[in-house]
Design a protein around this motif. Structure first.
Motif, short mmCIF file in Angstrom:
data_model
loop_
_atom_site.label_atom_id
_atom_site.label_comp_id
_atom_site.label_asym_id
_atom_site.label_seq_id
_atom_site.Cartn_x
_atom_site.Cartn_y
_atom_site.Cartn_z
N LYS A 1 0.86 -1.18 0.00
CA LYS A 1 0.00 0.00 0.00
C LYS A 1 0.90 1.24 0.00
CE LYS A 1 -3.43 2.19 2.98
NZ LYS A 1 -4.87 2.23 2.74
N ARG A 2 0.48 2.25 -0.71
CA ARG A 2 1.27 3.48 -0.72
C ARG A 2 1.33 4.08 0.68
NH1 ARG A 2 -2.34 5.32 -5.82
NH2 ARG A 2 -0.96 4.65 -7.51
N GLY A 3 2.53 4.41 1.09
CA GLY A 3 2.71 5.00 2.41
C GLY A 3 3.30 6.39 2.31
N PRO A 4 4.01 6.82 3.34
CA PRO A 4 4.47 8.21 3.41
C PRO A 4 5.57 8.54 2.38
CG PRO A 4 5.37 6.94 5.21
CD PRO A 4 4.36 6.05 4.54
N VAL A 5 5.69 9.80 2.11
CA VAL A 5 6.81 10.33 1.34
C VAL A 5 7.83 10.86 2.35
CG1 VAL A 5 7.53 12.11 -0.30
CG2 VAL A 5 5.36 10.89 -0.63
N SER A 6 9.08 10.45 2.19
CA SER A 6 10.13 10.90 3.10
C SER A 6 11.11 11.81 2.35
CB SER A 6 10.88 9.68 3.66
OG SER A 6 11.94 10.12 4.49
N ILE A 7 11.23 13.02 2.85
CA ILE A 7 12.09 14.02 2.22
C ILE A 7 13.23 14.35 3.18
CG2 ILE A 7 12.14 16.36 1.26
CD1 ILE A 7 9.10 16.15 0.86
N THR A 8 14.43 14.50 2.64
CA THR A 8 15.57 14.86 3.48
C THR A 8 16.00 16.29 3.16
OG1 THR A 8 16.31 12.58 3.14
CG2 THR A 8 17.80 14.04 4.32
N GLN A 9 16.08 17.08 4.21
CA GLN A 9 16.44 18.49 4.04
C GLN A 9 17.54 18.82 5.04
OE1 GLN A 9 16.22 20.96 2.07
NE2 GLN A 9 14.91 22.62 2.77
N LEU A 10 18.67 19.13 4.67
CA LEU A 10 19.54 18.91 3.55
C LEU A 10 19.57 17.46 3.10
CD1 LEU A 10 22.91 20.58 4.43
CD2 LEU A 10 20.99 21.56 3.21
N THR A 11 19.75 17.26 1.82
CA THR A 11 19.90 15.90 1.33
C THR A 11 21.27 15.35 1.71
OG1 THR A 11 20.99 16.34 -0.76
CG2 THR A 11 18.61 16.65 -0.70
N GLU A 12 21.42 14.05 1.46
CA GLU A 12 22.67 13.37 1.76
C GLU A 12 23.80 13.83 0.83
OE1 GLU A 12 19.73 12.07 1.43
OE2 GLU A 12 19.32 11.39 3.47
N LYS A 13 23.44 14.53 -0.23
CA LYS A 13 24.46 15.07 -1.12
C LYS A 13 24.67 16.56 -0.86
CE LYS A 13 25.42 11.27 -3.25
NZ LYS A 13 26.68 10.60 -2.87
N GLY A 14 24.16 17.02 0.25
CA GLY A 14 24.45 18.38 0.68
C GLY A 14 23.58 19.46 0.06
N ASN A 15 22.56 19.07 -0.69
CA ASN A 15 21.70 20.07 -1.33
C ASN A 15 20.48 20.39 -0.47
OD1 ASN A 15 23.00 20.41 -4.00
ND2 ASN A 15 22.61 18.21 -4.15
N TYR A 16 20.04 21.63 -0.61
CA TYR A 16 18.76 21.97 0.03
C TYR A 16 17.67 21.98 -1.03
CZ TYR A 16 20.09 26.63 -1.74
OH TYR A 16 20.49 27.66 -2.53
N TYR A 17 16.45 21.82 -0.58
CA TYR A 17 15.27 22.11 -1.39
C TYR A 17 14.83 23.53 -1.03
CZ TYR A 17 14.43 17.01 -1.98
OH TYR A 17 14.52 15.66 -2.27
N THR A 18 14.46 24.33 -2.00
CA THR A 18 13.83 25.60 -1.66
C THR A 18 12.43 25.31 -1.11
OG1 THR A 18 12.77 25.83 -3.81
CG2 THR A 18 15.01 26.73 -3.59
#
Lengths: 347, 347, 347, 347
Positions: free
Chosen positions: C133-150
């Motif tokens: 079943k579709r579950g949560p979306v997991s977002i990493t802020q900062l990512t593991e490659k050092g980037n941010y999402y605006t």
């Protein structure tokens, strides 16, 4: 004209007769009855593996998940194809039975290559306890895309596993179809090719619901037995599983059924090629994937054929969709001819 | 003279015939075939529960464990008798399926009393997050010691559960034997008595291996379906489960089979009392426990009767051992008479 | 010249002082002490979320796994990047805590795109119970490659999740570095952008080992509390976690520490660019990845700099390897200058 | 006058100082730093076990659950007292970490007897796969009722376990208090008495939150490491756990702290007896249970003493309630005297 799945046809009369024969008087339960014990012996004989532990379970998902749980710690990972049944079609059953192990998808298609397998293994298990521990390699024979591995290909994969000290699981839901196609014995297609636990499928090849799990190292037997019971897959009236499997083994019915299914598939293949249609898997046994424009699929399906196209029937008429055709033992040559006629009309 | 278990006898011919009838042509799989859908409807009718979700699984352990997992979070606890099948005979399956829940044993014997249940509930769930969260109450009808609860007794237990907001699971492996004994309808013995999920057992009462799980609140259905698949209990060739259950429902075969088993048990009871032997459970249906000196047990068992005594056959001849006698539908009056004759000789 | 990780530096004196202050007399345990309660209030204030449930745990893996287990059923799947910490670096902890859920890897790199996320969601959950079943979306802020999402990028992702009715988890191990970089408030970077459970990391940003889990829907609080205790992450002497977090919040120390780390990283970036070296992540905060020939890496590392290159130091001298440089709050401008000097000599 | 728990007092200054000392510069993480390695060595020395694997975790529940998961398969059962912390106070953590094992409660009180243990073992594991497999024996020293086992008693229990081939876990949350009381060395109270995995508790005896798990058979080490990481109990900034433990070991601080706590408890005991009050556990170390009428408890608690009585303060004034008094290292003789004065007034 039912090509949707090989789990959709009837069982042969021999299976019903064996069940009726087994349905006499009282017996002890939970696999301790004479018929169950005898069937295990017959499977050991068939696999030329006198030491093997043999267990019957009712579904392929149970067989795979219990086998993998026996081979993979909860902090481990299973290496498999991205389209493996254990990954795509078992609703987290391997994760459940293993207590939370991961599946590492080996890059590529349905048939793993030794190189891709090696790369996947190298990619895991090199982060100490931060990543999962390397666990078993799971191979599907026939693959979910209808391809077989040759014995050489199988051995090349298991050699990689062996190199890293990893055990091998064979998902043999269509073991019989592959063995017949290869002309290989069960032993050749399992332990002689480096397989540690083999699922000898019966359900897709004509039984109501029985798979045999063949564990070549008996040291793993006790754990499997506890896991089977804990998973609620130990039948009290075990004789009804055993009877089906007994019929399957008698006179090599399993081969006969697979030969029939494979022959229908060959007939299909010739017909499709005769019609100039593209078929994806030349290394097929009882399942093929072919391409045809959407409009033609629609026509054929509306005319009563049953199978799964790769997309919606509404849309661009000319777009090529892939159709999956699976043959079970019960299909008649006339079913195939009738289907090919429909295709001819539609194409 | 086989009284060891009600999972040891044959299935009635109607079941084999239904399977043979279902064994025609191709159908869709995984419970989406017409017969499976129809059987679910028939069970809804039988339970007077048009909204209920109904699922077939192959074993009682699967039915219980999946039901409990749907009712109990992994950080919860299930309230049950110390001799409950879910505690004693399922090798941690409820713990496995629930993801690690606990079983809190209600003090006393096989039949829980409202007072003991209340005490157990009070004893848990009052330590905040240090102890488990209170989860479902699991009741077995017939109990593992062969006793039934009257409808009043059932309702008294479920009332306690309701008071604490806890759901109720009924392990009905011998549902039919109890219902027939009480003259109760399935609705009366389940939702009308406060049961949330009822296992309507078929295996011990004459099927090869089918149990129906009846979930009265359809909001719980989706979770159950995912859990069943994940537990590897969703049969691809579902029609063979459905066919068995269909035969079971047809003409109330389930009642007829239970009546037969219960009648043999009544015959046994009268005979045992006639012999002056002590029987433990007056509130019986198809299973009784009786006492006899070890030497007599030995004699009877050596003469060919099959049942489980409570201890080793070697030891003090005069010591009283308890024998468990379970009647299945297939026993004949003459089987019971022959057994009673053996007892008479031995005692 | 220690750039190997932001979990390797010391903690600021304020943290030690707060612990010393908290180390007075007797208090109640398990988070019921005044300081713990007060810290939860402060975090609610900081996140402008008066209804939120707030919990402290000692590790980021605990924070993530407990959050995901609260959002994802065992038969579900979590959508995340292929390099997500929860997938690559937590040894199956999310699978363990969720009871066997799967992780579905969203195609692409460290920063998920809405299109790739949508494709991944479409690819799951359309096989009924055969897939998870579709579950949560997991977002990493900062990512593991050092980037941010605006914030816009964050909102575009959570909008996709919302469209499918899926909850959102934010792995904020480097929450502070990202927030400071974006000039965003904690509320803006969490619930105002569609996040349901936010991990507000402290460990990588100067605490000994404390992460706050902020659950914006208090209906999920009870489950989290049970899961935390069951996972053995409820500290009896909770005041020592609370004291650290208290110091972190006092005078916005968390921002000050992140500003320092980010400033060192900016200094690094300028230096690297000045040297003509390629840097991967322009959208950085406190971590960057740069390319340099193997021989130069070897020279710099042998001279005493500490960081992880992407490959073995033995091999073709000219081959470009990627170096990961992570700045923690305690680095001095002179550390960075010294490191840049080494690079200049080596390059 | 705080006798509610030994997890409620402050930590000694040595611990804070050790943390401050460790808070210098950059180190590698996850237990690979010099201090962490050195502390493991010191514990091996203390336990006279040069081969032992030693791991630090932050809570007693983590220590116990990880140890038990390493010793017990998911289809097994752990033998323990009905009041064991692992059963009563860890919210299913052992069930969670083991993947669904059961806890079999050994009849009797807090101190298991060899006879009762044997009976419990005999009662399990004799039903084949229907019941759980026999797993480890878990012993608590001090017990949850404040009693110690003598070395002879410990050995008698582990001898029973050994007879059945079962491993032994020692829950040593109050290991130091017991060792000091018995005048036993850590080796004597662990492997020399037949213990396989020993939890050497620090938290209740003056640390902020550190327990050492000592695994005498290093073959079990790898599994424990994976399980610790997967359980989210591997600290990145491991030096702060190590520093606490280092202070604890330095100059046998652990003994000194336990001696202080035990001395306060002796003082309490004498005082209570002097007042003619009944005390339950003569074989005490730092915790005692005493009886007093409800009215007297109420008076004492209202006057500012803090401890847990066994029941509500409202009710029959004359009814005897049991009070639990736990002494931590930080209590002063004057605290005890003041408390005894209150009791004198109330009684």
């Amino acid at each position: 004209m039912f090509f949707a799945s090989d789990n959709s046809g009837p069982v042969p009369s021999q299976v019903l007769e064996a069940i009726a024969r087994a349905n006499e008087g009282h017996t002890s339960g939970y696999g301790s009855d004479a018929l169950s014990l005898q069937v295990a012996d017959r499977i050991r004989d068939l696999f030329e593996a006198p030491e093997a532990a043999v267990y019957l379970v009712p579904t392929g998902t149970a067989a795979n998940s219990l086998a993998l749980a026996t081979l993979c710690p909860p902090y481990g990972t299973v290496f498999c194809s991205p389209v493996a049944h254990i990954h795509e079609d078992e609703c987290n059953a391997p994760e459940f039975y293993s207590g939370g192990a991961k599946l590492t998808l080996v890059k590529g298609g349905d048939r793993m290559t030794p190189e891709a397998l090696r790369a996947a293994i190298e990619g895991e298990g090199n982060r100490g306890v931060h990543g999962p521990k390397r666990g078993p390699v799971s191979i599907t024979q026939l693959t979910e895309k209808g391809n077989y591995y040759t014995l050489e290909e199988l051995r090349a994969l298991t050699a990689v596993a062996r190199e890293y000290g990893l055990p091998v699981h064979l998902d043999g839901a269509r073991f019989a179809n592959a063995a017949v196609k290869l002309g290989a014995t069960p032993a050749e297609m399992s332990w002689k090719s480096g397989v540690d636990i083999c699922v000898f499928g019966g359900t897709k090849n004509g039984l109501m619901g029985v798979e045999a799990v063949v564990i070549f190292d008996p040291a793993r037997a006790e754990e499997f037995e506890y896991r089977r019971k804990r998973g609620a897959h130990l039948f009290s009236k075990h004789r009804y599983l055993a009877a089906q499997m007994d019929a399957y083994l008698e006179g090599d019915l399993w081969k006969e059924l697979a030969e029939k299914a494979n022959a229908r598939c060959d007939q299909l293949m010739q017909g499709l090629k005769g019609l100039g249609l593209t078929v994806h898997n030349d290394t097929h046994a009882n399942m093929i994937f072919f391409e045809m424009p959407r409009a033609a699929h629609r026509k054929v399906l509306e005319a009563g054929a049953v199978y799964y196209p790769s997309g919606d029937l509404e849309g661009d008429d000319a777009e090529l969709l892939t159709g999956r055709l699976v043959c079970d033992w019960s299909l008649q040559p006339s079913d195939v001819s009738a289907f090919l006629d429909l295709l001819r009309d539609a194409a």
